[in-house]
Design an enzyme around this catalytic site. Structure first.
Site, PDB file in Angstrom:
ATOM      1  N   GLU B  55       0.869  -1.154   0.000  1.00 19.93           N
ATOM      2  CA  GLU B  55       0.000   0.000   0.000  1.00 19.93           C
ATOM      3  C   GLU B  55       0.913   1.212   0.000  1.00 19.93           C
ATOM      4  OE1 GLU B  55      -3.307   1.531   2.722  1.00 19.93           O
ATOM      5  OE2 GLU B  55      -3.250  -0.619   3.135  1.00 19.93           O
ATOM      6  N   ASP B  66      -5.681   9.214   9.865  1.00 21.66           N
ATOM      7  CA  ASP B  66      -4.371   8.756  10.318  1.00 21.66           C
ATOM      8  C   ASP B  66      -3.993   9.314  11.678  1.00 21.66           C
ATOM      9  OD1 ASP B  66      -3.288   7.035   8.233  1.00 21.66           O
ATOM     10  OD2 ASP B  66      -3.525   8.793   6.950  1.00 21.66           O
TER      11      ASP B  66
END
Ligand SMILES: Cc1ncc(COP(=O)(O)O)c(C=O)c1O
Lengths: 418, 270
Positions: B55, B66
């Protein structure tokens, strides 16, 4: 036409066909809006949408909401003719919708009351919120204290500095204030932190978003609650003047005081509407927050709308003397009405806003919030261009106590004395 | 070599067969952290280790899903203005055999800003992009874009989280391409996962509904945990634990190889 623009066109077409009420079932106002959030938050948004729909249909909920606005917040707020100010400008009459007289000093309390009552109905125990100017943080901390929620407020560290009075108020009210030291350390960064918190705690927590922004159903819900501003103003105006005003003016951060005033007038074709963004120092990257002047369509923090971004699609930081307008994106419904030609947007810079801050204080004995000062400044410009017998209605969204120290610091820096 | 897209090109897919392909690791890298040369080195190592896929995170200024570690890495990368379009150009210059199957991960604004269609065209032209992972493109909003990704052979990964109700998960899985990303915990990247019976059950359910690999990610911060996960999931995604070491190639490689070694030992549970 590319397939991508075809997909966007479909949204536009659906709205043109006059879906009687916007947004559509997916939260789009024409091509703007949507729910651009992580899967963790999606079920919570669907649940919130349904809870809001049912609550707003329920007359006992509406009664509770309007009752609390009357008894706790002091609604209706007055409609006030600023005679000396109008005389001094020598143009149209300027009227003020006195949202500054709400409990806690701004329109923000209305939305906080609405969402907190809804959160209680949903069985949530904790409220979180972002805040820029601190007015929404104070409003959330206030309703949390009254209704017995625990409360955590995210605030950019630059805003913690310049809105210190409100930080103290929030703490006094029992809230935890978490300074956010990321990005430009202002409202955008506070929203990101609040979204991160929410994705950890979504079961017990309601995210009490403070403006007509973010993923569906927030823009709809906040507009619905804040529309009380325009509904009252319209009634008050008809009663006092016997006609509607020629123009409405409101400052635009995320857009809640603006859409709240404007929405009940949207179908009144003779009423012009002006949204005022923060021009900051100048309209160049990083020095302002005028999304419609310097931005382009993008996706930020849950919604598709006008965004300040660089050629790579990275979000730009903003600047404004007013923390509440210092934000890189704007509510999707305002973007829709702007492109439909119904609302005109312009910007007022730091200097002109500071000037209006002083002018209103001096002529009317009303110290406005720096956010609202942007609307006042624009109304002064507009008044000069309109005949004396016409009327301009300004949303005086908040009072200026929170800004007094910062303005004094700025004036000192410039070597000016009062 | 095992891979979610067994061939290197996204255009040429062999069906994934559960239980036949060896267990799989999907490391997450932030492109350009600390610089593209280092990213290239990590990609080459990942390819030679035979990981399922990588990824590859494209840094965005406002990464709302995040936690602090990946936020910080994105900030470091953005200092030299890593951009989506240039990243595709750069990928095009790397010999295919040095690349694992790549899934580009970033927030929707970067695709939107480039134009989803332009992105797809360019990504397809490189022949090096198997798919995309877009955390803030909800299942609802993805409806407008799914046909586009599909027509260019770019897999749009489907997300399922612990908050996803069962019937919704079924619908998501049906529209997913490439793999199913099961986010094992509520919150942002970098937290710490605990492998509860609920997590195992959900993975088991998802596997019944789809022939795609069901991969578990978020908060996998121990090689041993990765191995345990591969006992019941088809793949494991490791983010913050590796991103934390990105600035130090020696440390990153050591940690990465520990994950690889443990994942190789994994055996499907009975
Ligand atoms: C007094 C006041 N007016 C206006 C705003 C701008 O927000 P909105 O555009 O949602 O009305 C704020 C935000 O903090 C505020 O405190």
């Amino acid at each position: 036409m590319s397939r991508e623009s075809a997909a966007i066109e479909k949204h536009k077409e659906a709205s043109r066909k006059g879906s009687p009420s916007l947004p559509d079932y997916r939260g789009y106002f024409g091509e703007f809006g949507g729910r651009f959030v992580s899967e963790t938050l999606m079920p919570a948004l669907l649940e919130l949408e349904e809870a809001f729909r049912l609550a707003w249909k329920d007359s006992s909920f509406r009664k509770e909401f309007y009752g609390m606005l009357a008894e706790y917040s002091g609604r209706p707020t007055p409609l006030y003719l600023a005679e000396s100010l109008s005389r001094e400008m020598g143009g149209a009459k300027i009227w003020l919708k006195r949202e500054d007289l709400n409990h806690t000093g701004a329109h923000k309390i209305t939305n906080a009351v609405g969402q907190a009552l809804l959160a209680r109905r949903m069985g949530k125990r904790r409220l979180i919120a972002e805040t820029g100017a601190g007015q929404h943080g104070v409003a959330t901390a206030t309703v949390a204290a009254k209704l017995g929620f625990s409360c955590q407020i995210y605030m950019g560290s630059e805003d913690v500095r310049r809105q210190a009075l409100n930080v103290f108020r929030m703490k006094l009210l029992g809230a935890t204030v978490s300074p956010v030291d990321l990005g430009g350390r202002t409202l955008k960064d506070a929203i990101s932190e609040a979204l991160r918190d929410w994705s950890r705690t979504v079961g017990e927590t309601h995210y009490l978003l403070g403006t007509a922004f973010g993923p569906h159903p927030f823009p709809l819900m906040v507009r619905t609650f804040q529309s009380v501003i325009g509904q009252e103003a319209r009634r008050q105006f008809l009663r006092r003047v016997g006609a509607l005003p020629e123009a409405l003016v409101a400052c635009v951060g995320g857009g809640s005081n603006a859409i709240g005033l404007f929405h009940p007038f949207v179908k009144d074709a003779g009423v012009r509407m002006y949204g005022v963004e923060a021009g900051g120092i100048s309209i160049s990257p990083g020095l302002h927050a005028a999304r419609f002047a310097g931005g382009s369509v993008g996706v930020l923090q849950g919604t598709r709308t006008y965004v300040l971004q660089n050629p790579d699609g990275q979000i730009e930081n903003t600047h404004s003397v007013s923390a509440g307008l210092d934000y890189s994106a704007v509510g999707p419904e305002l973007a829709y009405y702007r492109n439909a030609g119904r609302i005109v947007f312009d910007s007022v810079g730091d200097e002109e806003a500071l000037e209006a801050f002083r002018t209103l204080s001096r002529t009317e004995g009303i110290i406005p919030a720096l956010e609202s000062s942007h609307a006042v400044a624009y109304a002064l410009r507009l008044a000069r261009t309109l005949p004396r017998d016409s009327n301009i209605l300004v949303n005086l969204s908040g009072r200026g106590d929170k800004d007094v120290m910062e303005v004094s610091r700025i004036l000192e820096e410039k070597g000016e004395r009062l | 070599m095992s891979a979610i897209v067994p061939n290197r090109s996204s255009m040429d897919k062999k069906p994934f067969r559960r239980g036949v392909s060896p267990p799989a690791l999907i490391p997450y890298l932030v492109a350009g952290d600390p610089d593209l040369e280092t990213t290239r080195r990590y990609l080459r190592l990942a390819a030679s280790a035979g990981v399922f896929a990588v990824e590859l995170g494209v840094p965005f200024s406002d990464p709302t899903a995040d936690g602090p570690v990946i936020q910080e890495a994105a900030r470091r990368s953005l200092r030299h203005e890593t951009a989506l379009s240039e990243l595709l150009d750069w990928l095009g210059t790397i010999p295919p055999e040095e690349l694992p199957p790549l899934y580009l991960m970033t927030y929707f604004n970067l695709f939107h800003h480039m134009g989803v269609e332009s992105f797809c065209k360019k990504a397809r032209a490189t022949g090096r992009v198997a798919g995309v992972v877009i955390p803030d493109l909800s299942f609802e909003d993805s409806r407008d874009y799914r046909p586009l990704f599909r027509s260019f052979g770019i897999n749009l990964v489907g997300f399922v989280s612990p908050t996803t109700p069962v019937d919704r998960a079924r619908r998501i899985v049906r529209e997913a391409r490439g793999f199913v990303y099961y986010v094992g915990l509520m919150g942002t990247t970098g937290a710490s996962l605990s492998i509860t019976p609920a997590v195992r059950d959900m993975v088991g359910q998802l596997k019944q509904w789809t022939a795609l690999p069901v991969c578990l990610g978020f908060g996998v911060n121990e090689p041993r945990m990765a191995r345990e996960i591969l006992g019941f999931a088809d793949g494991v995604i490791v983010g913050s634990r590796l991103v934390r070491e990105e600035e130090d190639p020696g440390l990153w490689e050591k940690t990465f190889l520990e994950f690889v070694a443990e994942c190789r030992k994994a055996e499907p549970e009975r």
